[in-house]
Write a protein that holds these residues in place. Structure first.
Motif: not given
Ligand SMILES: [Zn+2]
Length: 67
Positions: A34-40
């Motif tokens: 699936g689509k992953a987003k960056q973690r901050f």
């Protein structure tokens, strides 16, 4: 090239990926693809060794808020 932390928007899987700035917008989850987003997460470590108690929940053991 730095390693970035990502979280999958589909299954919530957290992982680190070694990608370029351009590629980090199209990282796929290794578990479900699936689509992953960056973690901050940097803000969690900013208070290390400091005396500010504003953001502490009373569990860091090193700031004035935990005294
Ligand atoms: Zn996933």
């Amino acid at each position: 090239m730095p390693t970035y932390d990502f979280i999958c928007e589909n299954c919530g899987h957290k992982f680190s990926e070694f990608v370029s700035l351009r590629e980090k917008d199209s990282v796929k989850c290794p578990v479900c693809n699936g689509k992953a987003k960056q973690r901050f997460t940097g803000f969690m470590y900013m208070g290390k060794g400091g005396t500010e108690s504003g953001g502490c929940s009373g569990s860091c053991g090193s700031c004035s808020g935990c005294g």
